[in-house]
Design an enzyme around this catalytic site. Structure first.
Site, PDB file in Angstrom:
ATOM      1  N   ASP A 126     135.430 -25.581  87.604  1.00 22.75           N
ATOM      2  CA  ASP A 126     135.263 -26.415  86.417  1.00 22.75           C
ATOM      3  C   ASP A 126     136.623 -26.954  85.991  1.00 22.75           C
ATOM      4  OD1 ASP A 126     132.929 -27.011  84.352  1.00 22.75           O
ATOM      5  OD2 ASP A 126     134.823 -26.885  83.250  1.00 22.75           O
ATOM      6  N   ARG A 143     122.034 -26.592  88.052  1.00 20.62           N
ATOM      7  CA  ARG A 143     120.835 -25.907  87.551  1.00 20.62           C
ATOM      8  C   ARG A 143     119.517 -26.526  87.976  1.00 20.62           C
ATOM      9  NH1 ARG A 143     123.302 -26.229  81.718  1.00 20.62           N
ATOM     10  NH2 ARG A 143     124.206 -27.954  82.884  1.00 20.62           N
ATOM     11  N   ARG A 195     123.504 -17.855  90.135  1.00 21.35           N
ATOM     12  CA  ARG A 195     124.183 -17.780  88.841  1.00 21.35           C
ATOM     13  C   ARG A 195     123.744 -16.525  88.090  1.00 21.35           C
ATOM     14  NH1 ARG A 195     123.456 -19.264  83.640  1.00 21.35           N
ATOM     15  NH2 ARG A 195     125.048 -20.446  82.525  1.00 21.35           N
ATOM     16  N   TYR A 241     139.305 -31.571  75.351  1.00 18.89           N
ATOM     17  CA  TYR A 241     138.650 -30.256  75.181  1.00 18.89           C
ATOM     18  C   TYR A 241     139.617 -29.236  74.585  1.00 18.89           C
ATOM     19  CZ  TYR A 241     134.602 -31.896  77.813  1.00 18.89           C
ATOM     20  OH  TYR A 241     133.493 -32.588  78.203  1.00 18.89           O
ATOM     21  N   ARG A 273     127.793 -32.810  90.472  1.00 18.57           N
ATOM     22  CA  ARG A 273     127.005 -31.635  90.062  1.00 18.57           C
ATOM     23  C   ARG A 273     125.904 -31.298  91.052  1.00 18.57           C
ATOM     24  NH1 ARG A 273     127.740 -30.371  84.249  1.00 18.57           N
ATOM     25  NH2 ARG A 273     129.996 -30.413  84.236  1.00 18.57           N
TER      26      ARG A 273
HETATM   27  O1  CP3 Z   1     128.777 -29.626  91.841  1.00 21.74           O
HETATM   28  C1  CP3 Z   1     129.819 -30.065  91.290  1.00 21.74           C
HETATM   29  O2  CP3 Z   1     129.905 -31.224  90.823  1.00 21.74           O
HETATM   30  C2  CP3 Z   1     131.066 -29.209  91.294  1.00 21.74           C
HETATM   31  C3  CP3 Z   1     131.355 -28.381  90.171  1.00 21.74           C
HETATM   32  C4  CP3 Z   1     131.703 -28.980  88.820  1.00 21.74           C
HETATM   33  C5  CP3 Z   1     131.287 -28.378  87.599  1.00 21.74           C
HETATM   34  N1  CP3 Z   1     131.891 -29.026  86.563  1.00 21.74           N
HETATM   35  C6  CP3 Z   1     130.378 -27.238  87.501  1.00 21.74           C
HETATM   36  C7  CP3 Z   1     129.660 -27.003  86.233  1.00 21.74           C
HETATM   37  C8  CP3 Z   1     132.515 -30.063  88.477  1.00 21.74           C
HETATM   38  C9  CP3 Z   1     133.181 -31.091  89.381  1.00 21.74           C
HETATM   39  C10 CP3 Z   1     132.642 -30.068  87.041  1.00 21.74           C
HETATM   40  C11 CP3 Z   1     133.465 -31.035  86.295  1.00 21.74           C
HETATM   41  C12 CP3 Z   1     133.440 -31.024  84.831  1.00 21.74           C
HETATM   42  N2  CP3 Z   1     133.328 -29.955  83.992  1.00 21.74           N
HETATM   43  C13 CP3 Z   1     133.618 -32.191  84.027  1.00 21.74           C
HETATM   44  C14 CP3 Z   1     133.883 -33.576  84.542  1.00 21.74           C
HETATM   45  C15 CP3 Z   1     132.633 -34.240  85.008  1.00 21.74           C
HETATM   46  C16 CP3 Z   1     131.664 -34.581  83.904  1.00 21.74           C
HETATM   47  O3  CP3 Z   1     130.608 -33.959  83.853  1.00 21.74           O
HETATM   48  O4  CP3 Z   1     131.979 -35.478  83.100  1.00 21.74           O
HETATM   49  C17 CP3 Z   1     133.555 -31.792  82.679  1.00 21.74           C
HETATM   50  C18 CP3 Z   1     133.665 -32.687  81.467  1.00 21.74           C
HETATM   51  C19 CP3 Z   1     133.384 -30.360  82.667  1.00 21.74           C
HETATM   52  C20 CP3 Z   1     133.304 -29.471  81.485  1.00 21.74           C
HETATM   53  C21 CP3 Z   1     131.975 -28.813  81.377  1.00 21.74           C
HETATM   54  N3  CP3 Z   1     131.527 -27.819  82.234  1.00 21.74           N
HETATM   55  C22 CP3 Z   1     130.959 -29.076  80.432  1.00 21.74           C
HETATM   56  C23 CP3 Z   1     131.047 -30.108  79.324  1.00 21.74           C
HETATM   57  C24 CP3 Z   1     129.903 -28.218  80.732  1.00 21.74           C
HETATM   58  C25 CP3 Z   1     128.637 -28.039  79.936  1.00 21.74           C
HETATM   59  C26 CP3 Z   1     127.651 -29.114  80.207  1.00 21.74           C
HETATM   60  C27 CP3 Z   1     126.594 -28.623  81.113  1.00 21.74           C
HETATM   61  O5  CP3 Z   1     126.228 -29.358  82.050  1.00 21.74           O
HETATM   62  O6  CP3 Z   1     126.102 -27.512  80.880  1.00 21.74           O
HETATM   63  C28 CP3 Z   1     130.254 -27.466  81.885  1.00 21.74           C
HETATM   64  C29 CP3 Z   1     129.431 -26.463  82.588  1.00 21.74           C
HETATM   65  C30 CP3 Z   1     129.223 -26.629  84.063  1.00 21.74           C
HETATM   66  N4  CP3 Z   1     130.180 -26.983  84.961  1.00 21.74           N
HETATM   67  C31 CP3 Z   1     127.998 -26.400  84.764  1.00 21.74           C
HETATM   68  C32 CP3 Z   1     128.278 -26.618  86.128  1.00 21.74           C
HETATM   69  C33 CP3 Z   1     127.335 -26.446  87.288  1.00 21.74           C
HETATM   70  C34 CP3 Z   1     126.704 -25.903  84.151  1.00 21.74           C
HETATM   71  C35 CP3 Z   1     126.931 -24.460  83.892  1.00 21.74           C
HETATM   72  C36 CP3 Z   1     125.747 -23.526  84.048  1.00 21.74           C
HETATM   73  O7  CP3 Z   1     125.408 -23.130  85.172  1.00 21.74           O
HETATM   74  O8  CP3 Z   1     125.223 -23.160  82.996  1.00 21.74           O
END
Ligand code: CP3
Length: 342
Positions: free
Chosen positions: A74, A28, A37, A151, A24
């Protein structure tokens, strides 16, 4: 040009200073991410606008000089490409239409139908291969089948993955068919990312820790082994990182069994134990607790050096044990990098 540090570590080389990136890292906690964003409107629009997705991928590389970039996308884009509805509730997380039975499953598209929907992601990869510095490799990724299935079945993140466990025991035929579909779609998706220019791929099995007993081998190890075999049949030198998060004792032998080049580990694992029992099979990635980047201070410096030193006798990629959180302070990332590299 000398081979990239991340690739060298993935191929088993022991480096004086381990290559470093953060899960990540585009997120944010960075003001420039929040600005981009906002420009995109929402998270999914950001994922599907290649110029902006490439921009947020590059931001942490410019600011911190990490040794790898990870594609901004994602894991839930694959279910969406298979026909599930997907949306994100601000402050809560993802929501999807649910898969509860054979009829729901029958409405999904076949694995090879995902590419039209995911074409903008492949375009992001192509832009990044042009724009990344020549010494920074691009990591492509996908969710592992079990985690993606949790999911798709629950329609959201869950604490104990209860709905997925219930379908697995209540309607095993539908559950296995869903795992099969996600496995095939993941192979398609990752091969397309590699064709577009991804140099390394990572599989995220974030909920592997809730698979117990024989279920772990059947639903975490086996599908990932199959995906890795399919990728390596086409690209024998492609390095693969696997992250069966919170696998605990099941981490032992995982890289060997799946043929992953690197095992990423979460921060519930002691680094000394991991060096002894896991690093014997090859490169380890991890495993600083993300909370250190919120709290900072001497504890951050000490924990960074303790992890670096614990893994110093084998191949290691420094990373967190899970994603950096929105409340982390970017200044603490600089402190972590200085502690690691000096
Ligand atoms: O920078 C990076 O790591 C690359 C991009 C990336 C994202 N999600 C962007 C993201 C990667 C590799 C993921 C993987 C992902 N997504 C996983 C596996 C890794 C982990 O965290 O266990 C999972 C389970 C998801 C599903 C997901 N996406 C969830 C549960 C959420 C909400 C939780 C949160 O942090 O808000 C997301 C949203 C998400 N994916 C964000 C980002 C940057 C936040 C979104 C925003 O900008 O509001």
């Amino acid at each position: 040009m000398a081979e990239k540090l991340l690739i060298r570590a993935l191929k088993g080389e022991v480096l004086k200073v381990p290559p470093v990136w953060m899960m990540r890292q585009a997120g944010r906690y960075l003001p420039e991410y929040r600005a981009t964003r906002q420009k995109a409107g929402d998270f999914l629009s950001l994922c599907f606008t290649p110029e902006l997705a490439a921009e947020v991928t590059l931001q942490p590389i410019r600011r911190f000089g990490f040794d790898a970039a990870i594609l901004f996308a994602d894991i839930l884009l694959v279910p969406q490409a298979l026909g599930a509805d997907l949306w994100f509730v601000t402050g809560e997380g993802p929501r999807l239409s649910t898969i509860s039975n054979a009829a729901d499953l029958a409405r999904l598209k076949p694995a090879d139908a995902i590419h039209e929907h995911l074409a903008p992601v492949y375009e992001t990869v192509r832009i990044l291969r042009e724009e990344l510095p020549s010494d920074v490799p691009l990591i492509g990724f996908a969710g592992a089948p079990w985690t993606v299935a949790t999911y798709m079945i629950a329609g959201r993140g869950t604490l104990d993955q209860g709905p997925a466990h219930a379908l697995k025991s209540g309607d095993p035929a539908s559950f296995d068919a869903l795992i099969e579909l996600i496995t095939l779609a993941t192979i398609e998706y990752l091969l397309a990312q590699v064709a577009a220019g991804a140099e390394v791929v990572k599989l995220f099995d974030s909920w592997a820790g809730s698979l117990k007993g024989a279920d772990f081998a059947k639903y975490s190890t086996a599908p990932q082994k199959r995906i890795i075999a399919a990728l390596k049949a086409r690209h024998p030198d492609l390095p693969v990182i696997a992250f069966p998060r919170e696998a605990g004792e099941n981490y032992i032998g995982f890289a060997r069994e799946t043929a992953a080049d690197c095992l990423a580990i979460d921060n519930s694992v002691d680094a000394g134990w991991a060096a002894e029992y896991l690093q014997v099979d090859g490169c380890i990635q991890g495993n600083l607790a993300p909370v250190h980047l919120v709290n900072g201070g001497q504890a951050l410096i000490d924990a960074t050096r303790q992890i670096r030193d614990a893994f110093a006798r084998g191949p290691h990629i420094f990373n967190l044990g899970h994603g950096i959180t929105p409340d982390a302070d970017p200044k603490n990332v600089d402190i972590m990098l200085a502690a690691l590299r000096n």
